[in-house]
Design a protein around this motif. Structure first.
Motif, PDB file in Angstrom:
ATOM      1  N   VAL A   1      -1.929  16.082  -6.238  1.00  0.00           N
ATOM      2  CA  VAL A   1      -2.026  15.272  -7.464  1.00  0.00           C
ATOM      3  C   VAL A   1      -0.691  15.001  -7.995  1.00  0.00           C
ATOM      4  CG1 VAL A   1      -3.268  14.937  -9.716  1.00  0.00           C
ATOM      5  CG2 VAL A   1      -4.459  16.158  -7.961  1.00  0.00           C
ATOM      6  N   VAL A   2      -0.329  14.053  -7.900  1.00  0.00           N
ATOM      7  CA  VAL A   2       1.147  13.627  -8.360  1.00  0.00           C
ATOM      8  C   VAL A   2       1.156  13.035  -9.867  1.00  0.00           C
ATOM      9  CG1 VAL A   2       2.295  13.231  -6.128  1.00  0.00           C
ATOM     10  CG2 VAL A   2       1.219  11.386  -7.187  1.00  0.00           C
ATOM     11  N   HIS A   3       2.207  13.464 -10.739  1.00  0.00           N
ATOM     12  CA  HIS A   3       2.278  12.904 -11.769  1.00  0.00           C
ATOM     13  C   HIS A   3       3.685  12.656 -12.126  1.00  0.00           C
ATOM     14  CE1 HIS A   3       2.451  17.193 -12.230  1.00  0.00           C
ATOM     15  NE2 HIS A   3       3.364  17.159 -13.111  1.00  0.00           N
TER      16      HIS A   3
ATOM     17  N   ILE B   1       0.999  -1.234   0.028  1.00  0.00           N
ATOM     18  CA  ILE B   1       0.075  -0.099   0.025  1.00  0.00           C
ATOM     19  C   ILE B   1       1.134   1.291  -0.196  1.00  0.00           C
ATOM     20  CG2 ILE B   1      -1.802   1.332   1.352  1.00  0.00           C
ATOM     21  CD1 ILE B   1      -2.680  -1.651   0.186  1.00  0.00           C
ATOM     22  N   GLU B   2       0.844   2.024  -1.241  1.00  0.00           N
ATOM     23  CA  GLU B   2       1.612   3.277  -1.315  1.00  0.00           C
ATOM     24  C   GLU B   2       0.668   4.350  -1.263  1.00  0.00           C
ATOM     25  OE1 GLU B   2       3.618   2.888  -4.946  1.00  0.00           O
ATOM     26  OE2 GLU B   2       4.975   1.361  -4.326  1.00  0.00           O
ATOM     27  N   THR B   3       1.239   5.504  -0.393  1.00  0.00           N
ATOM     28  CA  THR B   3       0.501   6.790  -0.309  1.00  0.00           C
ATOM     29  C   THR B   3       1.534   7.757  -0.718  1.00  0.00           C
ATOM     30  OG1 THR B   3       0.979   6.828   2.032  1.00  0.00           O
ATOM     31  CG2 THR B   3      -1.188   5.720   1.477  1.00  0.00           C
ATOM     32  N   PHE B   4       0.740   8.750  -1.260  1.00  0.00           N
ATOM     33  CA  PHE B   4       1.587  10.021  -1.706  1.00  0.00           C
ATOM     34  C   PHE B   4       1.146  11.230  -0.961  1.00  0.00           C
ATOM     35  CE2 PHE B   4       1.852   6.746  -4.726  1.00  0.00           C
ATOM     36  CZ  PHE B   4       2.980   6.593  -5.241  1.00  0.00           C
ATOM     37  N   GLY B   5       2.163  11.827  -0.262  1.00  0.00           N
ATOM     38  CA  GLY B   5       1.643  13.157   0.229  1.00  0.00           C
ATOM     39  C   GLY B   5       2.504  14.414  -0.584  1.00  0.00           C
ATOM     40  N   SER B   6       1.707  15.262  -0.356  1.00  0.00           N
ATOM     41  CA  SER B   6       2.227  16.698  -1.306  1.00  0.00           C
ATOM     42  C   SER B   6       1.765  18.106  -0.598  1.00  0.00           C
ATOM     43  CB  SER B   6       1.576  16.755  -2.578  1.00  0.00           C
ATOM     44  OG  SER B   6       1.759  17.772  -3.342  1.00  0.00           O
ATOM     45  N   THR B   7       2.795  18.952  -0.653  1.00  0.00           N
ATOM     46  CA  THR B   7       2.581  20.326  -0.131  1.00  0.00           C
ATOM     47  C   THR B   7       1.847  21.277  -1.189  1.00  0.00           C
ATOM     48  OG1 THR B   7       4.504  21.158  -0.970  1.00  0.00           O
ATOM     49  CG2 THR B   7       4.555  20.450   1.388  1.00  0.00           C
ATOM     50  N   GLY B   8       1.573  20.465  -2.419  1.00  0.00           N
ATOM     51  CA  GLY B   8       0.794  21.238  -3.480  1.00  0.00           C
ATOM     52  C   GLY B   8      -0.562  20.959  -3.699  1.00  0.00           C
TER      53      GLY B   8
ATOM     54  N   LYS C   1       4.748  23.110  -9.134  1.00  0.00           N
ATOM     55  CA  LYS C   1       6.120  23.757  -9.189  1.00  0.00           C
ATOM     56  C   LYS C   1       6.215  24.189  -7.943  1.00  0.00           C
ATOM     57  CE  LYS C   1       9.804  26.161 -11.436  1.00  0.00           C
ATOM     58  NZ  LYS C   1       9.991  26.698 -12.938  1.00  0.00           N
ATOM     59  N   GLY C   2       7.356  23.736  -7.192  1.00  0.00           N
ATOM     60  CA  GLY C   2       7.589  24.270  -5.954  1.00  0.00           C
ATOM     61  C   GLY C   2       7.157  23.463  -4.702  1.00  0.00           C
ATOM     62  N   SER C   3       6.422  22.534  -5.023  1.00  0.00           N
ATOM     63  CA  SER C   3       5.964  21.631  -3.785  1.00  0.00           C
ATOM     64  C   SER C   3       6.805  20.422  -3.637  1.00  0.00           C
ATOM     65  CB  SER C   3       4.370  21.402  -3.994  1.00  0.00           C
ATOM     66  OG  SER C   3       4.426  20.301  -5.126  1.00  0.00           O
ATOM     67  N   TYR C   4       6.502  20.270  -2.619  1.00  0.00           N
ATOM     68  CA  TYR C   4       7.389  18.795  -1.993  1.00  0.00           C
ATOM     69  C   TYR C   4       6.413  17.635  -2.141  1.00  0.00           C
ATOM     70  CZ  TYR C   4      10.924  21.978  -0.458  1.00  0.00           C
ATOM     71  OH  TYR C   4      11.818  22.907  -0.273  1.00  0.00           O
ATOM     72  N   THR C   5       6.761  16.358  -2.503  1.00  0.00           N
ATOM     73  CA  THR C   5       6.153  15.313  -2.386  1.00  0.00           C
ATOM     74  C   THR C   5       6.806  14.298  -1.674  1.00  0.00           C
ATOM     75  OG1 THR C   5       7.016  14.508  -4.614  1.00  0.00           O
ATOM     76  CG2 THR C   5       4.947  15.633  -4.685  1.00  0.00           C
ATOM     77  N   ALA C   6       6.195  13.357  -1.100  1.00  0.00           N
ATOM     78  CA  ALA C   6       6.922  12.072  -0.475  1.00  0.00           C
ATOM     79  C   ALA C   6       5.953  10.839  -0.459  1.00  0.00           C
ATOM     80  CB  ALA C   6       6.913  12.478   0.980  1.00  0.00           C
ATOM     81  N   GLN C   7       6.427   9.741  -0.450  1.00  0.00           N
ATOM     82  CA  GLN C   7       5.810   8.673  -0.579  1.00  0.00           C
ATOM     83  C   GLN C   7       6.149   7.739   0.539  1.00  0.00           C
ATOM     84  OE1 GLN C   7       7.780   5.308  -1.999  1.00  0.00           O
ATOM     85  NE2 GLN C   7       5.973   4.224  -1.685  1.00  0.00           N
ATOM     86  N   PHE C   8       5.121   7.004   0.990  1.00  0.00           N
ATOM     87  CA  PHE C   8       5.079   6.075   2.061  1.00  0.00           C
ATOM     88  C   PHE C   8       4.554   4.773   1.767  1.00  0.00           C
ATOM     89  CE2 PHE C   8       5.091  10.299   3.890  1.00  0.00           C
ATOM     90  CZ  PHE C   8       6.267  10.153   5.084  1.00  0.00           C
TER      91      PHE C   8
END
Length: 141
Positions: free
Chosen positions: A36-38, A26-33, A114-121
């Motif tokens: 919606v990751v691509h 199970i992978e989750t993605f967080g973002s400061t944007g 642009k300029g945001s951070y993403t992380a995957q857990f």
């Protein structure tokens, strides 16, 4: 036990249900944007497929690189920087050939605005008859 490779996070498409006795990553993605990751930017991460077929490779560099991958990473993910540290040079064409042949999968960076951070857990779960066990749980995560 059975291991499934994907669990969609969007509606529609595959309606397969999770069943008892199966493992799931199970992978989750967080973002400061916008959240919606691509895929974006130049790819730097790769992984040899665990179910990679035997494919005759014509490029000598691809054969050589596949040996390096097998000896150092197996089916674990790796990045190009690690190939550089193994004194591999001029390997991009060979790496592309391995990807095109279906032996190695590429994993481009996941980006949001642009300029945001993403992380995957990620956690691995096992569906038992009476509960869901998180087998990857540790003291730190």
């Amino acid at each position: 036990p059975l291991f499934r490779s994907t669990v969609p996070i969007v509606k529609g498409g595959d309606a397969t249900r999770m069943e008892e006795g199966e493992f799931f990553a199970i992978e989750t993605f967080g973002s400061t944007g916008k959240g919606v990751v691509h895929d974006d930017m130049e790819c730097s991460h790769y992984m040899k497929r665990f179910d990679a077929p035997h494919v005759p490779l014509r490029l000598a560099r691809a054969k050589s690189l596949l040996n390096v991958i097998n000896q150092n990473f197996g089916t674990l993910a790796f990045c190009r920087r690690w190939l550089d540290r193994l004194d591999q040079t001029k390997y991009l064409m060979g790496l592309r050939n391995l990807c095109d042949a279906g032996l190695v999968d590429s994993y481009p960076p996941l980006c949001d605005v642009k300029g945001s951070y993403t992380a995957q857990f990620e956690h691995t779960i096992y569906l038992r008859p009476t509960c869901k066990e998180i087998v990857s749980r540790g003291d730190d995560y």
